[in-house]
Motif scaffolding. Structure first.
Motif, PDB file in Angstrom:
ATOM      1  N   PRO A   1      -5.913 -10.981   3.132  1.00 33.38           N
ATOM      2  CA  PRO A   1      -4.996  -9.840   3.131  1.00 33.38           C
ATOM      3  C   PRO A   1      -4.692  -9.486   4.586  1.00 33.38           C
TER       4      PRO A   1
ATOM      5  N   ASP B   1     -10.088  -8.652   6.172  1.00 31.29           N
ATOM      6  CA  ASP B   1      -8.720  -8.236   6.490  1.00 31.29           C
ATOM      7  C   ASP B   1      -8.274  -8.832   7.827  1.00 31.29           C
TER       8      ASP B   1
ATOM      9  N   ILE C   1      -6.458   3.353  10.098  1.00 28.75           N
ATOM     10  CA  ILE C   1      -5.422   2.945   9.150  1.00 28.75           C
ATOM     11  C   ILE C   1      -4.944   4.139   8.316  1.00 28.75           C
TER      12      ILE C   1
ATOM     13  N   GLU D   1      -3.895   4.850   5.272  1.00 26.51           N
ATOM     14  CA  GLU D   1      -4.336   5.230   3.919  1.00 26.51           C
ATOM     15  C   GLU D   1      -5.746   5.832   3.928  1.00 26.51           C
ATOM     16  N   TRP D   2      -6.396   5.815   5.082  1.00 26.42           N
ATOM     17  CA  TRP D   2      -7.735   6.409   5.214  1.00 26.42           C
ATOM     18  C   TRP D   2      -7.685   7.826   5.780  1.00 26.42           C
TER      19      TRP D   2
ATOM     20  N   TYR E   1      -3.575  -3.607  -7.287  1.00 25.44           N
ATOM     21  CA  TYR E   1      -4.739  -3.238  -6.478  1.00 25.44           C
ATOM     22  C   TYR E   1      -5.373  -2.039  -7.175  1.00 25.44           C
TER      23      TYR E   1
ATOM     24  N   ASP F   1     -11.445  -3.784  -4.591  1.00 20.65           N
ATOM     25  CA  ASP F   1     -11.689  -3.673  -3.137  1.00 20.65           C
ATOM     26  C   ASP F   1     -12.982  -2.914  -2.861  1.00 20.65           C
ATOM     27  N   THR F   2     -13.514  -3.120  -1.696  1.00 22.87           N
ATOM     28  CA  THR F   2     -14.731  -2.466  -1.173  1.00 22.87           C
ATOM     29  C   THR F   2     -15.805  -2.259  -2.262  1.00 22.87           C
TER      30      THR F   2
ATOM     31  N   HIS G   1      -5.629   3.755  -4.835  1.00 24.43           N
ATOM     32  CA  HIS G   1      -6.383   3.428  -3.618  1.00 24.43           C
ATOM     33  C   HIS G   1      -7.575   4.377  -3.519  1.00 24.43           C
ATOM     34  N   HIS G   2      -8.284   4.319  -2.385  1.00 18.23           N
ATOM     35  CA  HIS G   2      -9.520   5.103  -2.265  1.00 18.23           C
ATOM     36  C   HIS G   2      -9.282   6.611  -2.385  1.00 18.23           C
TER      37      HIS G   2
ATOM     38  N   HIS H   1       0.868  -1.177   0.000  1.00 25.72           N
ATOM     39  CA  HIS H   1       0.000   0.000   0.000  1.00 25.72           C
ATOM     40  C   HIS H   1       0.905   1.227   0.000  1.00 25.72           C
TER      41      HIS H   1
ATOM     42  N   TRP I   1      -2.145  -0.334   6.758  1.00 21.90           N
ATOM     43  CA  TRP I   1      -1.710  -0.762   5.415  1.00 21.90           C
ATOM     44  C   TRP I   1      -0.770   0.293   4.857  1.00 21.90           C
TER      45      TRP I   1
ATOM     46  N   TRP J   1      -6.681  -6.650  -8.221  1.00 22.66           N
ATOM     47  CA  TRP J   1      -7.192  -6.825  -6.860  1.00 22.66           C
ATOM     48  C   TRP J   1      -8.132  -5.656  -6.561  1.00 22.66           C
TER      49      TRP J   1
ATOM     50  N   ARG K   1     -13.240  -9.309  -4.260  1.00 24.31           N
ATOM     51  CA  ARG K   1     -13.862  -8.025  -3.928  1.00 24.31           C
ATOM     52  C   ARG K   1     -14.243  -7.193  -5.149  1.00 24.31           C
TER      53      ARG K   1
HETATM   54  O1  FHN Z   1     -10.430   0.088   2.787  1.00 26.04           O
HETATM   55  C1  FHN Z   1      -9.456  -0.824   2.390  1.00 26.04           C
HETATM   56  C2  FHN Z   1      -8.193  -0.696   3.203  1.00 26.04           C
HETATM   57  O2  FHN Z   1      -7.692   0.586   3.113  1.00 26.04           O
HETATM   58  C3  FHN Z   1      -7.173  -1.709   2.703  1.00 26.04           C
HETATM   59  O3  FHN Z   1      -6.843  -1.454   1.358  1.00 26.04           O
HETATM   60  C4  FHN Z   1      -7.746  -3.098   2.811  1.00 26.04           C
HETATM   61  C5  FHN Z   1      -6.834  -4.208   2.328  1.00 26.04           C
HETATM   62  O4  FHN Z   1      -7.536  -5.407   2.290  1.00 26.04           O
HETATM   63  N1  FHN Z   1      -8.999  -3.192   2.048  1.00 26.04           N
HETATM   64  C6  FHN Z   1     -10.029  -2.228   2.427  1.00 26.04           C
HETATM   65  C7  FHN Z   1     -10.727  -2.606   3.657  1.00 26.04           C
HETATM   66  O5  FHN Z   1     -11.084  -3.943   3.653  1.00 26.04           O
END
Ligand code: FHN
Length: 422
Positions: A262, A247, A57, A59-60, A151, A205-206, A107-108, A38, A269, A203, A234
């Motif tokens: 993960p 996670d 975390i 990255e949020w 990702y 996510d969310t 990422h987000h 990450h 992360w 990969w 995901r």
């Molecule tokens: O919101 C993400 C989080 O920042 C991270 O990337 C993880 C890794 O599995 N996935 C999300 C939360 O499940």
């Protein structure tokens, strides 16, 4: 893991009946162990915003501190990871015994860590660094023989006006999520699968609000561009190639399907300068064994700094795992779950003709009594000593008794091999 979570994984996995037999997954099934990375603008604040440590975390941070897009964007000007060295990162994964490397392309927070033509909000256009680290990693992964995976946050994007998640800059009711998927996500997925050679997996996510149709079209796009590229669970709507556990949650029981967990080495992360809660090497190795004994893969994360440096505690632990795998990898890679479940002190994996006992707590005196083994056992030896150094083995009912050395051959996990009928 709660029963409902496990139920959800099982249900999702059932719908992937075809995928489970799919030989496209063979390399990944055998791999067992991957490196998650990450890395993004969030490494600049590293958990602190305007003098305040932001909980959660790393990255949020944009979300947790409700940082306006225009302010967060400024971080790109400070992002100049001059110490980034793709060869070093890939070599770390290799030394850890990891077979795939999965890095955050987006990422987000929406910042693209690759050169995208669809936006200028990317590492090449918006930073003085000006290099594309994904290009450098792609070349190194190819050179060092490891699968590169990306990702990509397909639903949450706190920078894009149509993406999910940012309700402090944008009015949710006015968001054009469909347009965002169509004109931003799809072209970017296309870029990732066109400009970086063969990719092992995307990969996602969310999944949140992504519709069945949107998930399906993304899967189809991935497969159209690179038929061998896997899609993780995901992507949403049960359309991935395998199930993703939550996670850091290793299921208690056998899942019996293709799955991956993960996981973090500390509690974040993305890099956080003050998160020092590092798991021990012993814990990490035992987690890897536990996961392999239940048929899963371990995708273990590192969070590099804004300078491009992987934190030292990770750099120490990963090769230590690799050293254990160097001796015991035969009992992990390419194995399937063994027959033992619910023993605190031991896990098992298997392959035709071999059953591997991973002994966490070596018994005093060295006599191992292992219940629940139906297979005929023709011999036993320590994997670290080799097949010629046989150990006395006998049977009492369904228990196999192996006479090993008085003290643990390996303080973390000693692997005893039972020779069985192929
Ligand atoms: O919101 C993400 C989080 O920042 C991270 O990337 C993880 C890794 O599995 N996935 C999300 C939360 O499940």
């Amino acid at each position: 893991m709660a029963a409902t979570e496990e139920g959800a994984i099982r249900a999702e996995a059932r719908q992937r009946e075809d995928a489970r037999r799919d030989p496209r997954l063979d390399w990944w099934r055998d791999a067992k162990f991957g490196l998650f990375i990450h890395w993004g603008l969030y490494a600049v604040p590293a958990g602190t915003w305007k003098g305040q440590q932001i909980p959660g975390i790393g990255e949020w941070i944009m979300y947790r501190a409700r940082i306006p897009v225009r302010e967060y964007e400024q971080l790109a000007k400070q992002f100049n990871p001059m110490n980034f060295d793709a060869a070093e990162w890939v070599s770390l994964a290799k030394r850890a015994g990891q077979k795939y490397l999965c890095i955050t392309a987006k990422h987000h927070d929406g910042f693209c860590m690759f050169d995208s033509k669809v936006t200028d909000y990317d590492i090449v256009d918006a930073t003085s660094f000006g290099r594309d680290p994904m290009k450098e990693l792609a070349a190194e992964c190819q050179h060092q023989g490891i699968k590169l995976c990306f990702y990509y946050s397909q639903t949450q994007d706190w920078h894009h006006p149509g993406g999910d998640g940012n309700n402090w800059d944008y009015d949710e009711s006015k968001k054009d999520f469909d347009g965002y998927i169509e004109h931003y996500v799809k072209p970017q997925v296309r870029e990732l699968l066109t400009n970086y050679g063969l990719i092992g997996m995307i990969w996602f996510d969310t999944p949140r609000r992504i519709t069945y149709q949107q998930s399906k079209e993304l899967v189809d796009l991935v497969h159209e561009l690179q038929p061998g590229c896997l899609v993780n669970g995901r992507i949403g709507n049960a359309l991935g190639d395998y199930a993703e556990a939550r996670d850091n949650r290793i299921p208690d029981a056998l899942v019996g399907e293709d799955w991956e967990v993960p996981a973090t080495i500390n509690d974040t992360w993305g890099f956080k300068s003050y998160d020092h809660n590092w798991k021990s090497t012993e814990d990490l190795i035992r987690k890897l064994v536990d996961i392999a004994s239940k048929g899963g893969n371990y995708l273990l994360n590192v969070g590099p700094t804004a300078e491009g440096v992987i934190p030292q505690p990770s750099v120490e632990r990963l090769p230590a795992m690799g050293a254990w795998l160097e001796t015991n990898g035969e009992a992990v890679y390419g194995t399937r779950p063994g027959p033992l479940l619910g023993l605190e002190w031991c896990r098992s994996t298997a392959r035709p003709g071999r059953l591997y006992l991973h002994v966490f707590d070596w018994p005093q005196g060295g006599e191992l009594r292992v219940p629940g083994i139906q297979e005929d056992v023709a011999g036993a030896y320590l994997l670290s000593d080799g097949a010629d150094a046989t150990l006395p083995v006998s049977r009492e009912g369904d228990a196999v008794i192996v006479k090993g050395p008085a003290s643990a051959p390996d303080p973390i996990a000693s692997v005893v091999v039972l020779r069985t009928e192929a």
